[in-house]
Design a protein around this motif. Structure first.
Motif, short mmCIF file in Angstrom:
data_model
loop_
_atom_site.label_atom_id
_atom_site.label_comp_id
_atom_site.label_asym_id
_atom_site.label_seq_id
_atom_site.Cartn_x
_atom_site.Cartn_y
_atom_site.Cartn_z
N CYS A 171 23.95 67.37 8.58
CA CYS A 171 24.29 68.33 7.52
C CYS A 171 24.06 69.77 7.95
O CYS A 171 24.78 70.66 7.53
CB CYS A 171 23.50 68.01 6.26
SG CYS A 171 23.93 66.41 5.57
N CYS A 195 26.77 72.17 6.22
CA CYS A 195 26.97 72.18 4.77
C CYS A 195 26.16 73.33 4.18
O CYS A 195 24.96 73.43 4.40
CB CYS A 195 26.50 70.85 4.18
SG CYS A 195 26.49 70.89 2.37
N CYS A 213 19.37 70.80 -0.45
CA CYS A 213 19.75 69.41 -0.71
C CYS A 213 18.61 68.45 -0.33
O CYS A 213 18.16 68.46 0.82
CB CYS A 213 21.01 69.07 0.10
SG CYS A 213 21.62 67.41 -0.22
N CYS A 223 31.00 66.16 1.18
CA CYS A 223 29.62 65.77 1.46
C CYS A 223 29.62 64.67 2.52
O CYS A 223 30.39 63.71 2.43
CB CYS A 223 28.96 65.27 0.17
SG CYS A 223 27.31 64.61 0.45
N HIS A 224 28.73 64.80 3.51
CA HIS A 224 28.66 63.79 4.57
C HIS A 224 28.19 62.43 4.04
O HIS A 224 28.49 61.40 4.62
CB HIS A 224 27.73 64.25 5.69
CG HIS A 224 28.28 65.40 6.47
ND1 HIS A 224 29.51 65.36 7.08
CD2 HIS A 224 27.78 66.64 6.72
CE1 HIS A 224 29.74 66.51 7.68
NE2 HIS A 224 28.71 67.31 7.48
N LEU A 225 27.45 62.45 2.94
CA LEU A 225 27.00 61.17 2.38
C LEU A 225 28.19 60.32 1.96
O LEU A 225 28.19 59.10 2.11
CB LEU A 225 26.14 61.41 1.13
CG LEU A 225 24.68 61.74 1.34
CD1 LEU A 225 24.02 61.96 -0.01
CD2 LEU A 225 23.98 60.61 2.09
N PRO A 282 31.14 69.76 6.10
CA PRO A 282 31.88 68.62 5.56
C PRO A 282 33.21 69.04 4.93
O PRO A 282 33.25 70.03 4.20
CB PRO A 282 30.93 68.06 4.49
CG PRO A 282 30.09 69.22 4.07
CD PRO A 282 30.03 70.18 5.22
N PHE A 331 25.10 73.79 1.37
CA PHE A 331 24.10 73.38 0.38
C PHE A 331 22.87 72.78 1.05
O PHE A 331 21.86 72.53 0.39
CB PHE A 331 24.75 72.36 -0.58
CG PHE A 331 23.89 71.99 -1.76
CD1 PHE A 331 23.41 72.96 -2.64
CD2 PHE A 331 23.54 70.67 -2.00
CE1 PHE A 331 22.62 72.62 -3.73
CE2 PHE A 331 22.75 70.32 -3.09
CZ PHE A 331 22.29 71.30 -3.96
N HIS A 332 22.89 72.61 2.38
CA HIS A 332 21.82 71.82 3.01
C HIS A 332 20.40 72.35 2.78
O HIS A 332 19.47 71.55 2.62
CB HIS A 332 22.12 71.53 4.51
CG HIS A 332 21.69 72.58 5.48
ND1 HIS A 332 22.59 73.39 6.13
CD2 HIS A 332 20.45 72.95 5.91
CE1 HIS A 332 21.92 74.22 6.92
NE2 HIS A 332 20.63 73.98 6.80
N HIS A 362 29.03 64.74 -5.34
CA HIS A 362 28.33 65.73 -4.51
C HIS A 362 26.93 65.98 -5.07
O HIS A 362 26.78 66.16 -6.29
CB HIS A 362 29.13 67.03 -4.49
CG HIS A 362 28.75 67.97 -3.40
ND1 HIS A 362 27.60 68.74 -3.47
CD2 HIS A 362 29.33 68.24 -2.20
CE1 HIS A 362 27.52 69.46 -2.36
NE2 HIS A 362 28.55 69.17 -1.58
N PRO A 363 25.91 66.00 -4.22
CA PRO A 363 24.55 66.24 -4.73
C PRO A 363 24.42 67.52 -5.56
O PRO A 363 23.66 67.55 -6.53
CB PRO A 363 23.71 66.32 -3.45
CG PRO A 363 24.43 65.46 -2.48
CD PRO A 363 25.89 65.68 -2.78
N VAL A 377 18.80 65.27 -0.14
CA VAL A 377 19.27 64.04 0.53
C VAL A 377 20.04 64.37 1.80
O VAL A 377 20.83 63.56 2.30
CB VAL A 377 20.14 63.17 -0.42
CG1 VAL A 377 19.30 62.53 -1.52
CG2 VAL A 377 21.27 63.99 -1.04
N ALA A 378 19.81 65.58 2.33
CA ALA A 378 20.52 66.01 3.54
C ALA A 378 20.24 65.04 4.70
O ALA A 378 19.14 64.50 4.82
CB ALA A 378 20.08 67.42 3.91
N ILE A 379 21.26 64.84 5.53
CA ILE A 379 21.12 63.93 6.68
C ILE A 379 20.70 64.76 7.90
O ILE A 379 21.46 65.65 8.34
CB ILE A 379 22.45 63.21 6.97
CG1 ILE A 379 22.94 62.48 5.71
CG2 ILE A 379 22.31 62.24 8.14
CD1 ILE A 379 24.40 62.06 5.78
FE1 SF4 Z 1 23.56 67.32 1.03
FE2 SF4 Z 1 24.51 66.82 3.46
FE3 SF4 Z 1 25.98 66.25 1.33
FE4 SF4 Z 1 25.54 68.77 2.05
S1 SF4 Z 1 26.67 67.25 3.21
S2 SF4 Z 1 25.43 67.94 0.01
S3 SF4 Z 1 23.46 68.67 2.79
S4 SF4 Z 1 24.03 65.30 1.92
#
Ligand code: SF4
Length: 339
Positions: A308, A294, A300, A326-328, A313, A296-297, A257-258, A302-304
């Motif tokens: 996100c 999310c 974050c 995490c969606h990543l 997630p 944390f977005h 997780h980021p 690296v958010a999509i």
């Molecule tokens: Fe970052 Fe998206 Fe993963 Fe959340 S779900 S930690 S915003 S990449």
């Protein structure tokens, strides 16, 4: 850190199982979801670590397990199964028996936990006599032994808390926690108020005591390097939710997780090489109105985009008993499935 034992102890039924726990603070501005659908197990003889920034809900979980929380905090859903019994359904008498006898609690501030007008020895004796039909003379002898075990001169049992140093007071609280040989000890930031040398000494001693007495521990701290050093498994919390859970080795060597990656980059390891700390930009969200998707977005890098911010997630399996929300991670898995 006993990584080898982790796989063995995972096979037996858990000593503590927290399932779908929700705790909210009812404030005038509305409910604050301090703990949101949190689930984890602690096996016998295991140290389970809970980490995250201040206000992420880790201490609220510790208090909820023993129902030590006070209004405006309320448990709104979930189960806390200790040895298959739901703590949340126990009556007052059964709850009192559970505390100290089966689950002990060591909090951050020994000064708050100790009664200032009683000697520390009296307080150990009190806990023993409240739960067991033990003669005062025997209890006093046991208190002396326990002080010796936690590294305090047994003659100090006749001292008042203010006559002891911070480290000695914290050791005295640990002696009280060990008095009835509980199966589980909750260590809520047990060494945060102490200097780093005493902190390390007490953690080393706790580890030895765990091996000697055979208890399990829920170890809560914001200090990831201490947590990785002393825990078998770790859950990382962010804004009331568990965002990653795995063995200490997985969290340390392959955080997914980021937020965990950032958190790992924010602390020096106790024995590792020196390196620049990354830090985490921004601050945790206000849980009166947490971010959509999310949580944390907003922090974050690296958010999509388009995902996100919208979709929350779930915890996704990323390895053997290793999960990350995490969606990543799910995106990676989709790529993998398609290839
Ligand atoms: Fe970052 Fe998206 Fe993963 Fe959340 S779900 S930690 S915003 S990449």
């Amino acid at each position: 850190m006993s990584h080898e034992t982790t796989s063995n102890i995972q096979a037996v039924p858990p000593l503590l199982s927290v399932q779908g726990l929700h705790v909210e603070y009812r404030t005038r501005k509305g409910p604050v979801r301090a703990v949101d659908n949190v689930s984890f197990d602690i096996q016998r003889n295991e140290v389970f670590g809970l980490a995250g920034e201040s206000g992420c809900g880790k201490s609220t979980i510790a208090q909820a397990i023993l129902r030590l929380h006070k209004p405006p905090a309320h448990i709104t859903d979930g189960q806390v199964l200790f040895d298959m019994t739901d703590v949340l359904k126990l009556d007052k008498k059964a709850l009192q028996q559970l505390r100290w006898e089966h689950i002990a609690f060591v909090s951050q501030s020994a000064m708050n936990a100790l009664n200032p007008v009683m000697t520390v020895g009296e307080q150990v004796i009190d806990v023993m006599q409240a739960h067991r039909p033990v003669h005062r003379k025997q209890a006093r002898q046991r208190a002396r032994e326990l002080f010796d075990v936690v590294g305090i001169d047994p003659d100090r049992i006749d001292s008042y808390p203010h006559q002891l140093s911070g480290g000695m007071r914290q050791r005295a609280v640990i002696a009280i926690a060990l008095a009835l040989q509980p199966e589980l000890i909750i260590l809520d930031e047990p060494t945060t108020a102490l200097d780093v040398v005493v902190q390390k000494q007490i953690m080393e001693e706790l580890k030895q005591l765990k091996d000697e007495f055979g208890f399990s521990a829920l170890f809560i701290t914001h200090d990831l390097s201490l947590l990785v050093e002393f825990s078998d498994r770790i859950a990382i919390m962010y804004a009331g939710e568990i965002v990653e859970i795995g063995s200490s080795r997985q969290i340390f060597t392959e955080p997914q997780h980021p937020y965990t990656q950032r958190l790992m980059g924010s602390f020096p390891t106790l024995h590792g090489e020196r390196k620049a700390f990354l830090g985490i930009p921004g601050s945790p969200p206000n849980l009166l109105s947490p971010p959509t998707g999310c949580r944390f977005h907003p922090r974050c890098d690296v958010a999509i985009a388009g995902l996100c911010q919208e979709v929350h997630p779930d915890l996704f399996t990323v390895g053997d008993k290793h999960h990350a929300a995490c969606h990543l991670v799910t995106e990676k898995d989709r790529d993998f499935q398609q290839s």
